[in-house]
Every structure is written in C-alpha cells, then in structure tokens.
Write a protein that holds these residues in place. Structure first.
Motif, PDB file in Angstrom:
ATOM      1  N   SER A  14      16.740  67.138  25.076  1.00  0.00           N
ATOM      2  CA  SER A  14      17.828  67.987  24.590  1.00  0.00           C
ATOM      3  C   SER A  14      17.427  69.465  24.540  1.00  0.00           C
ATOM      4  O   SER A  14      18.285  70.342  24.612  1.00  0.00           O
ATOM      5  CB  SER A  14      18.327  67.514  23.231  1.00  0.00           C
ATOM      6  OG  SER A  14      17.291  67.497  22.287  1.00  0.00           O
ATOM      7  N   LYS A  30      25.304  69.565  27.292  1.00  0.00           N
ATOM      8  CA  LYS A  30      24.580  69.336  26.038  1.00  0.00           C
ATOM      9  C   LYS A  30      24.912  67.988  25.404  1.00  0.00           C
ATOM     10  O   LYS A  30      24.017  67.212  25.058  1.00  0.00           O
ATOM     11  CB  LYS A  30      24.861  70.469  25.054  1.00  0.00           C
ATOM     12  CG  LYS A  30      24.058  70.356  23.780  1.00  0.00           C
ATOM     13  CD  LYS A  30      24.273  71.542  22.879  1.00  0.00           C
ATOM     14  CE  LYS A  30      23.365  71.431  21.666  1.00  0.00           C
ATOM     15  NZ  LYS A  30      23.394  72.616  20.826  1.00  0.00           N
ATOM     16  N   GLU A  31      26.187  67.675  25.271  1.00  0.00           N
ATOM     17  CA  GLU A  31      26.583  66.429  24.608  1.00  0.00           C
ATOM     18  C   GLU A  31      26.088  65.198  25.377  1.00  0.00           C
ATOM     19  O   GLU A  31      25.624  64.231  24.774  1.00  0.00           O
ATOM     20  CB  GLU A  31      28.104  66.378  24.452  1.00  0.00           C
ATOM     21  CG  GLU A  31      28.552  65.385  23.410  1.00  0.00           C
ATOM     22  CD  GLU A  31      30.017  65.568  23.048  1.00  0.00           C
ATOM     23  OE1 GLU A  31      30.754  64.573  23.199  1.00  0.00           O
ATOM     24  OE2 GLU A  31      30.401  66.673  22.633  1.00  0.00           O
ATOM     25  N   ASN A  32      26.163  65.234  26.696  1.00  0.00           N
ATOM     26  CA  ASN A  32      25.682  64.106  27.508  1.00  0.00           C
ATOM     27  C   ASN A  32      24.181  63.924  27.364  1.00  0.00           C
ATOM     28  O   ASN A  32      23.694  62.797  27.249  1.00  0.00           O
ATOM     29  CB  ASN A  32      26.009  64.331  28.986  1.00  0.00           C
ATOM     30  CG  ASN A  32      27.461  64.157  29.289  1.00  0.00           C
ATOM     31  OD1 ASN A  32      28.205  63.542  28.537  1.00  0.00           O
ATOM     32  ND2 ASN A  32      27.888  64.727  30.403  1.00  0.00           N
ATOM     33  N   ARG A  77      23.388  62.446  23.963  1.00  0.00           N
ATOM     34  CA  ARG A  77      23.726  61.003  23.958  1.00  0.00           C
ATOM     35  C   ARG A  77      22.703  60.192  24.742  1.00  0.00           C
ATOM     36  O   ARG A  77      22.302  59.104  24.325  1.00  0.00           O
ATOM     37  CB  ARG A  77      25.115  60.782  24.565  1.00  0.00           C
ATOM     38  CG  ARG A  77      26.235  61.140  23.677  1.00  0.00           C
ATOM     39  CD  ARG A  77      27.524  60.719  24.328  1.00  0.00           C
ATOM     40  NE  ARG A  77      28.639  61.388  23.715  1.00  0.00           N
ATOM     41  CZ  ARG A  77      29.774  61.669  24.317  1.00  0.00           C
ATOM     42  NH1 ARG A  77      29.954  61.333  25.570  1.00  0.00           N
ATOM     43  NH2 ARG A  77      30.744  62.280  23.684  1.00  0.00           N
TER      44      ARG A  77
END
Length: 65
Positions: free
Chosen positions: A51, A27-29, A32
C-alpha cells in the motif's frame, strides 16, 4: 490472473510454481489486495507494504534510491 497458471486455464499444460496476478493500481484496490493476502497468511519479503507504493512521493523515493 496471467502467466503460467492462466495458460493452463486455456488448456495448454505448463508447470508453474507461482501465481501471477494483475491488480489495477488504485489505492483502494491495492489496500484490499494487501488485506486479502494477510487473511490467507501470505507475507512479503519486501521491507515495505504494498500500500505504500500507491503514494507517488514514496514510490518515486524508492525508484530514486
């Protein structure tokens, strides 16, 4: 980086019109990555955000549809 552009980096000339990237599917990648694309004014032709695909329920819904 993968695909034609990566082949060029290894010294094999190859014409390409795009850049293929591999992003670790966390999720975070993904968030970003999507933010980085917005900063450089890249837009998707898809009617969803990248996302959204991190959410398993939404992803499975799109697969089924």
């Amino acid at each position: 980086m993968c695909g034609g552009l990566a082949v060029n980096i290894y010294g094999i000339p190859r014409m390409t019109a795009d850049i293929d990237l591999i992003v670790e599917f966390e999720k975070e990648n993904i968030i970003r990555f999507e933010n980085a694309l917005k900063i450089i004014s890249y837009t998707s032709n898809l009617p969803i955000s990248i996302s959204q695909m991190v959410d398993a329920e939404i992803r499975n819904k799109y697969i089924k549809e």
